[in-house]
Design a protein around this motif. Structure first.
Motif, PDB file in Angstrom:
ATOM      1  N   SER A 194     -61.884 -66.227 -11.076  1.00 27.07           N
ATOM      2  CA  SER A 194     -61.316 -67.263 -11.948  1.00 27.07           C
ATOM      3  C   SER A 194     -62.233 -67.551 -13.135  1.00 27.07           C
ATOM      4  CB  SER A 194     -61.091 -68.556 -11.160  1.00 27.07           C
ATOM      5  OG  SER A 194     -62.336 -69.119 -10.758  1.00 27.07           O
ATOM      6  N   ILE A 198     -65.038 -70.819  -9.762  1.00 22.32           N
ATOM      7  CA  ILE A 198     -65.041 -71.931  -8.805  1.00 22.32           C
ATOM      8  C   ILE A 198     -66.484 -72.216  -8.392  1.00 22.32           C
ATOM      9  CG2 ILE A 198     -64.243 -72.685  -6.524  1.00 22.32           C
ATOM     10  CD1 ILE A 198     -61.836 -70.828  -6.868  1.00 22.32           C
ATOM     11  N   VAL A 202     -68.065 -74.947  -3.302  1.00 20.95           N
ATOM     12  CA  VAL A 202     -66.706 -74.878  -2.759  1.00 20.95           C
ATOM     13  C   VAL A 202     -66.529 -73.597  -1.955  1.00 20.95           C
ATOM     14  CG1 VAL A 202     -64.256 -74.730  -3.340  1.00 20.95           C
ATOM     15  CG2 VAL A 202     -65.742 -76.290  -4.606  1.00 20.95           C
TER      16      VAL A 202
END
Length: 225
Positions: A194, A198, A202
């Motif tokens: 992404s 991220i 996480v």
């Protein structure tokens, strides 16, 4: 009086739920066809596209060629999917259908992915594929099947699914979708590739691994490294 109000409220909620579920898929067309065009001067805007004037429509608007041509599968996963959506085939606009050709090199895989807006029916035309999908929480049940030429398998809308070429030869399958724009979310690319990435906290907690593993995976899937 209170019972009547409760029944009325229940009816309103039920109607709202029906409207929601109906609107969750491609809407039914109100005309025979709506061939998509990019020129607003010769069409009416419907469902994200301009419709070509029906009087100017020809049989050529309803044909797509080239699905007989083998695709290049020389990539890390050994497969390539050629999606035919409304963006490349204007004739399917508003018809609620799409399709794809999927080519597999020996031992190639179509990695776990989802189509958020469509169910899929996969038909094998060459080779032998191992196909499966995983149900949603809390069960996360895995359904798999070995598919041979002529076999078809269905993947319900939104569920993670995959295919693996079990043979030592090339394999080909065709997929049909219940949407003109089914969407495609590759799980590994979405999670580890992404932009922006991220947070490590996480991913390390989600996958129960250390940061080095996460950064190694991100290095493989990020395109801006």
């Amino acid at each position: 009086m209170k019972k009547m109000e409760a029944k009325l409220l229940s009816y309103i909620v039920l109607c709202a739920m029906v409207v929601f579920f109906v609107s969750a898929s491609d809407p039914s067309p109100l005309q025979d066809f709506c061939v998509a065009v990019n020129d607003s001067r010769i069409g009416v805007f419907v469902n994200g596209k301009f419709c070509k004037d029906p009087n100017l429509t020809t049989a050529d608007d309803f044909i797509f060629t080239g699905l007989n041509i083998p695709r290049n599968t020389s990539n890390p996963v050994g497969s390539v999917a050629t999606l035919v959506s409304v963006d490349v085939f204007p004739g399917i606009n508003t018809l609620g259908v799409g399709f794809a050709r999927i080519d597999f090199s020996p031992n190639g895989v179509n990695p776990p992915h989802t189509h958020p807006r469509a169910s899929e029916i996969l038909t094998v035309v060459e080779g032998t594929l191992f196909a499966g999908f995983v149900t949603s929480n809390p069960d996360n049940r895995l359904f798999t099947k070995v598919l041979f030429s002529g076999d078809a398998f269905v993947f319900p809308v939104g569920l993670i699914h995959f295919q693996l070429n079990l043979g030592n030869t090339y394999a080909v399958a065709f997929a049909a979708f219940s949407s003109q724009n089914p969407g495609h979310i590759d799980i590994t690319n979405a999670v580890f590739g992404s932009t922006p990435p991220i947070l490590d906290d996480v991913l390390t907690k989600a996958f129960q691994v250390d940061e080095d593993v996460i950064r190694n995976l991100q290095a493989q899937f990020r395109t801006d490294n």
